[in-house]
Scaffold this active site. Structure first.
Site, PDB file in Angstrom:
ATOM      1  N   ARG A 133       0.842  -1.200   0.000  1.00 41.09           N
ATOM      2  CA  ARG A 133       0.000   0.000   0.000  1.00 41.09           C
ATOM      3  C   ARG A 133       0.877   1.250   0.000  1.00 41.09           C
ATOM      4  O   ARG A 133       0.647   2.180  -0.767  1.00 41.09           O
ATOM      5  CB  ARG A 133      -0.916   0.007   1.223  1.00 41.09           C
ATOM      6  CG  ARG A 133      -2.111  -0.902   1.071  1.00 41.09           C
ATOM      7  CD  ARG A 133      -2.851  -0.990   2.378  1.00 41.09           C
ATOM      8  NE  ARG A 133      -2.444  -2.186   3.068  1.00 41.09           N
ATOM      9  CZ  ARG A 133      -3.265  -3.178   3.384  1.00 41.09           C
ATOM     10  NH1 ARG A 133      -4.555  -3.097   3.099  1.00 41.09           N
ATOM     11  NH2 ARG A 133      -2.828  -4.245   3.996  1.00 41.09           N
ATOM     12  N   ASP A 153       9.230  -6.685  -6.493  1.00 42.30           N
ATOM     13  CA  ASP A 153       8.176  -7.257  -5.658  1.00 42.30           C
ATOM     14  C   ASP A 153       7.841  -8.618  -6.241  1.00 42.30           C
ATOM     15  O   ASP A 153       7.427  -8.706  -7.401  1.00 42.30           O
ATOM     16  CB  ASP A 153       6.935  -6.346  -5.675  1.00 42.30           C
ATOM     17  CG  ASP A 153       5.845  -6.832  -4.716  1.00 42.30           C
ATOM     18  OD1 ASP A 153       5.644  -8.053  -4.605  1.00 42.30           O
ATOM     19  OD2 ASP A 153       5.197  -5.973  -4.097  1.00 42.30           O
ATOM     20  N   ALA A 213      10.103   1.047   6.546  1.00 44.42           N
ATOM     21  CA  ALA A 213       9.315  -0.195   6.650  1.00 44.42           C
ATOM     22  C   ALA A 213       9.512  -0.817   8.037  1.00 44.42           C
ATOM     23  O   ALA A 213       8.756  -0.497   8.965  1.00 44.42           O
ATOM     24  CB  ALA A 213       9.698  -1.143   5.524  1.00 44.42           C
ATOM     25  N   ARG A 214      10.517  -1.654   8.169  1.00 41.23           N
ATOM     26  CA  ARG A 214      10.825  -2.238   9.470  1.00 41.23           C
ATOM     27  C   ARG A 214      12.327  -2.468   9.547  1.00 41.23           C
ATOM     28  O   ARG A 214      12.959  -2.846   8.551  1.00 41.23           O
ATOM     29  CB  ARG A 214      10.109  -3.584   9.668  1.00 41.23           C
ATOM     30  CG  ARG A 214       8.618  -3.466  10.021  1.00 41.23           C
ATOM     31  CD  ARG A 214       8.398  -2.861  11.412  1.00 41.23           C
ATOM     32  NE  ARG A 214       6.988  -2.713  11.764  1.00 41.23           N
ATOM     33  CZ  ARG A 214       6.236  -1.629  11.521  1.00 41.23           C
ATOM     34  NH1 ARG A 214       6.763  -0.584  10.919  1.00 41.23           N
ATOM     35  NH2 ARG A 214       4.976  -1.580  11.900  1.00 41.23           N
ATOM     36  N   ASP A 237      13.780   5.479   9.649  1.00 44.31           N
ATOM     37  CA  ASP A 237      12.632   5.784  10.513  1.00 44.31           C
ATOM     38  C   ASP A 237      12.330   4.619  11.453  1.00 44.31           C
ATOM     39  O   ASP A 237      11.582   4.773  12.414  1.00 44.31           O
ATOM     40  CB  ASP A 237      11.407   6.066   9.629  1.00 44.31           C
ATOM     41  CG  ASP A 237      10.229   6.610  10.414  1.00 44.31           C
ATOM     42  OD1 ASP A 237      10.444   7.554  11.209  1.00 44.31           O
ATOM     43  OD2 ASP A 237       9.097   6.113  10.247  1.00 44.31           O
ATOM     44  N   GLU A 242      13.764  -1.205  18.246  1.00 41.68           N
ATOM     45  CA  GLU A 242      13.211   0.138  18.267  1.00 41.68           C
ATOM     46  C   GLU A 242      12.678   0.351  19.677  1.00 41.68           C
ATOM     47  O   GLU A 242      11.884  -0.460  20.144  1.00 41.68           O
ATOM     48  CB  GLU A 242      12.046   0.194  17.277  1.00 41.68           C
ATOM     49  CG  GLU A 242      11.803   1.556  16.701  1.00 41.68           C
ATOM     50  CD  GLU A 242      10.814   1.467  15.549  1.00 41.68           C
ATOM     51  OE1 GLU A 242       9.717   2.013  15.709  1.00 41.68           O
ATOM     52  OE2 GLU A 242      11.130   0.824  14.530  1.00 41.68           O
ATOM     53  N   HIS A 261      10.149   6.498  14.222  1.00 45.12           N
ATOM     54  CA  HIS A 261       8.909   5.891  13.698  1.00 45.12           C
ATOM     55  C   HIS A 261       7.879   7.000  13.459  1.00 45.12           C
ATOM     56  O   HIS A 261       6.729   6.920  13.910  1.00 45.12           O
ATOM     57  CB  HIS A 261       8.372   4.835  14.682  1.00 45.12           C
ATOM     58  CG  HIS A 261       7.632   3.735  14.001  1.00 45.12           C
ATOM     59  ND1 HIS A 261       7.927   2.411  14.153  1.00 45.12           N
ATOM     60  CD2 HIS A 261       6.585   3.756  13.142  1.00 45.12           C
ATOM     61  CE1 HIS A 261       7.101   1.667  13.438  1.00 45.12           C
ATOM     62  NE2 HIS A 261       6.279   2.462  12.802  1.00 45.12           N
ATOM     63  N   GLY A 264       4.635   7.113   9.757  1.00 43.33           N
ATOM     64  CA  GLY A 264       3.217   6.746   9.797  1.00 43.33           C
ATOM     65  C   GLY A 264       2.389   7.802  10.502  1.00 43.33           C
ATOM     66  O   GLY A 264       2.889   8.869  10.859  1.00 43.33           O
TER      67      GLY A 264
HETATM   68  N1  LIG Z   1       7.254   3.885   9.605  1.00 43.25           N
HETATM   69  C1  LIG Z   1       5.961   3.819   9.861  1.00 43.25           C
HETATM   70  O1  LIG Z   1       5.427   4.583  10.653  1.00 43.25           O
HETATM   71  C2  LIG Z   1       5.117   2.801   9.120  1.00 43.25           C
HETATM   72  C3  LIG Z   1       3.733   2.994   8.997  1.00 43.25           C
HETATM   73  C4  LIG Z   1       3.000   2.090   8.229  1.00 43.25           C
HETATM   74  C5  LIG Z   1       3.617   0.987   7.647  1.00 43.25           C
HETATM   75  N2  LIG Z   1       4.947   0.804   7.840  1.00 43.25           N
HETATM   76  C6  LIG Z   1       5.651  -0.318   7.217  1.00 43.25           C
HETATM   77  O2  LIG Z   1       5.644  -0.079   5.810  1.00 43.25           O
HETATM   78  C7  LIG Z   1       5.666  -1.324   5.115  1.00 43.25           C
HETATM   79  C8  LIG Z   1       4.515  -1.370   4.121  1.00 43.25           C
HETATM   80  O3  LIG Z   1       3.268  -1.360   4.830  1.00 43.25           O
HETATM   81  P1  LIG Z   1       1.903  -1.622   4.019  1.00 43.25           P
HETATM   82  O4  LIG Z   1       0.776  -1.497   4.966  1.00 43.25           O
HETATM   83  O5  LIG Z   1       1.919  -0.788   2.798  1.00 43.25           O
HETATM   84  O6  LIG Z   1       2.136  -3.144   3.604  1.00 43.25           O
HETATM   85  P2  LIG Z   1       1.140  -4.136   2.839  1.00 43.25           P
HETATM   86  O7  LIG Z   1       0.471  -5.038   3.823  1.00 43.25           O
HETATM   87  O8  LIG Z   1       0.282  -3.395   1.886  1.00 43.25           O
HETATM   88  O9  LIG Z   1       2.230  -4.987   2.030  1.00 43.25           O
HETATM   89  C9  LIG Z   1       1.888  -6.169   1.385  1.00 43.25           C
HETATM   90  C10 LIG Z   1       2.567  -6.206   0.035  1.00 43.25           C
HETATM   91  O10 LIG Z   1       3.995  -6.145   0.168  1.00 43.25           O
HETATM   92  C11 LIG Z   1       4.572  -6.743  -0.981  1.00 43.25           C
HETATM   93  N3  LIG Z   1       5.575  -7.743  -0.574  1.00 43.25           N
HETATM   94  C12 LIG Z   1       5.388  -8.868   0.161  1.00 43.25           C
HETATM   95  N4  LIG Z   1       6.545  -9.547   0.267  1.00 43.25           N
HETATM   96  C13 LIG Z   1       7.487  -8.848  -0.406  1.00 43.25           C
HETATM   97  C14 LIG Z   1       8.885  -9.058  -0.654  1.00 43.25           C
HETATM   98  N5  LIG Z   1       9.513 -10.150  -0.223  1.00 43.25           N
HETATM   99  N6  LIG Z   1       9.550  -8.128  -1.384  1.00 43.25           N
HETATM  100  C15 LIG Z   1       8.911  -7.052  -1.862  1.00 43.25           C
HETATM  101  N7  LIG Z   1       7.583  -6.815  -1.669  1.00 43.25           N
HETATM  102  C16 LIG Z   1       6.886  -7.694  -0.946  1.00 43.25           C
HETATM  103  C17 LIG Z   1       3.438  -7.431  -1.736  1.00 43.25           C
HETATM  104  O11 LIG Z   1       3.054  -6.590  -2.824  1.00 43.25           O
HETATM  105  C18 LIG Z   1       2.320  -7.487  -0.722  1.00 43.25           C
HETATM  106  O12 LIG Z   1       1.046  -7.512  -1.324  1.00 43.25           O
HETATM  107  C19 LIG Z   1       5.595  -2.404   6.193  1.00 43.25           C
HETATM  108  O13 LIG Z   1       6.888  -2.840   6.517  1.00 43.25           O
HETATM  109  C20 LIG Z   1       5.006  -1.675   7.371  1.00 43.25           C
HETATM  110  O14 LIG Z   1       5.310  -2.294   8.594  1.00 43.25           O
HETATM  111  C21 LIG Z   1       5.708   1.684   8.557  1.00 43.25           C
END
Ligand SMILES: NC(=O)c1ccc[n+]([C@@H]2O[C@H](COP(=O)([O-])OP(=O)(O)OC[C@H]3O[C@@H](n4cnc5c(N)ncnc54)[C@H](O)[C@@H]3O)[C@@H](O)[C@H]2O)c1
Length: 303
Positions: A133, A153, A213-214, A237, A242, A261, A264
């Site tokens: 997303r 991806d 991401a993480r 971030d 963490e 962090h 988000g």
């Molecule tokens: N820093 C922050 O405050 C914050 C806030 C929100 C999300 N995040 C992090 O951002 C990242 C994305 O979150 P999201 O909600 O968009 O995720 P999401 O649930 O939409 O991601 C799922 C998608 O990731 C892709 N994916 C899965 N495995 C993969 C791989 N091995 N290599 C590449 N792509 C792959 C696929 O397209 C899958 O459909 C996550 O790590 C989440 O924890 C961080």
């Protein structure tokens, strides 16, 4: 909101009374785990709507097994992460972090043409890891700029990448091509240390790694070695652990922009999460399909 239906635990007598008749739970960050015992005490429960991102922390597989509808505001939470990413990608390509630090340290003139001849966004390559997303929204936000965006991806084939108007490449190639690499894959067993020492070494000299991401996606010791050597710089971030301990190099490396962090939803942005959740509950109450359902079969690849 009736304060008597605001639960902070599931065990107290008042919480148990609410659960006995509740049809919908609107959950937020820090929600205790909804396990079989909680579900046994909530016989009328039909939907859990989360005003946050991941539902993995609080929802047990049992929730799905009982046919309870689940929805997440992860799409809303992706908005500020993508905005943050756009901003840091553009500033990193411009050399802004590096040059601001140089200017401050030197307290005197910086000769941009002579000292930083390669800066600027024009014609740069940005590598997006994960069309999640957040990743998809980042791709969308990067579109108006004179940038070449490549994506890796495993769930996106060449045709789907064309629809996103990016070129799909293998991760190793993406690392070698990109001036900035931005991570948007979820933390999964298969993404642990996705960027390990070998892969970090593939990044271009002077490359910038952006991790919103993480922390676990990156072999941090290897990244720290690259950062100490000055070969790469980073916008970080999220870390592992963490928060980093007080003596961690994350706090002192000059070529790291470290944020807590922050990307988000924070501050005003949490209202958007609530709006998404409430709109979802209203749709559910009108008998309409959920707009942001979480399907159990997608959990293994989701954040
Ligand atoms: N820093 C922050 O405050 C914050 C806030 C929100 C999300 N995040 C992090 O951002 C990242 C994305 O979150 P999201 O909600 O968009 O995720 P999401 O649930 O939409 O991601 C799922 C998608 O990731 C892709 N994916 C899965 N495995 C993969 C791989 N091995 N290599 C590449 N792509 C792959 C696929 O397209 C899958 O459909 C996550 O790590 C989440 O924890 C961080």
């Amino acid at each position: 909101v009736d304060p008597d239906v605001l639960l902070v635990d599931f065990g107290s007598p008042s919480a148990r009374a609410v659960l006995r008749t509740a049809q919908v739970l609107l959950t937020g960050w820090g929600c205790p785990r909804i396990d079989a015992a909680v579900l046994d005490g909530a016989p009328a429960l039909r939907a859990v709507v989360h005003a946050g991102g991941s539902v993995k922390g609080h929802l047990s597989p049992e929730t799905f097994a009982r046919g309870i509808a689940v929805s997440t505001a992860a799409e809303a939470n992706a908005i500020p992460v993508a905005e943050f990413t756009l901003a840091v990608v553009l500033l990193a390509n411009k050399g802004a972090f590096d040059i601001a630090r140089t200017y401050r340290e030197r307290r005197g003139a910086v000769d941009l043409l002579a000292e930083f001849p390669a800066i600027g966004n024009y014609g740069r390559t940005v590598g997006v890891v994960g069309a999640s997303r957040v990743g998809r929204r980042v791709i969308e936000l990067l579109r108006p700029f004179d940038l070449d965006v490549v994506l890796t991806d495993p769930y996106v084939d060449a045709a789907a990448a064309r629809e996103l108007r990016v070129r799909s490449v293998e991760l190793d190639e993406l690392l070698a091509l990109s001036d900035v690499v931005t991570l948007h894959a979820p933390a999964l067993p298969e993404t642990h240390h996705l960027l390990d020492r070998r892969r970090l070494a593939l990044m271009r000299d002077g490359g910038v790694l952006v991790n919103t991401a993480r922390g676990g996606l990156v072999e941090e010791d290897a990244l720290l070695d690259e950062l100490r050597a000055g070969r790469l710089s980073a916008v970080v971030d999220v870390t592992d652990p963490e928060v980093p301990p007080p003596h961690s190099p994350w706090y002192s490396l000059p070529n790291v922009v470290l944020t807590p962090h922050l990307a988000g939803s924070a501050g005003r942005e949490v209202h958007r999460l609530a709006e998404y959740a409430i709109a979802e509950i209203e749709r559910w109450a009108r008998g309409e399909p959920l707009r942001h359902p979480v399907r159990p079969q997608d959990l293994a690849r989701m954040a």
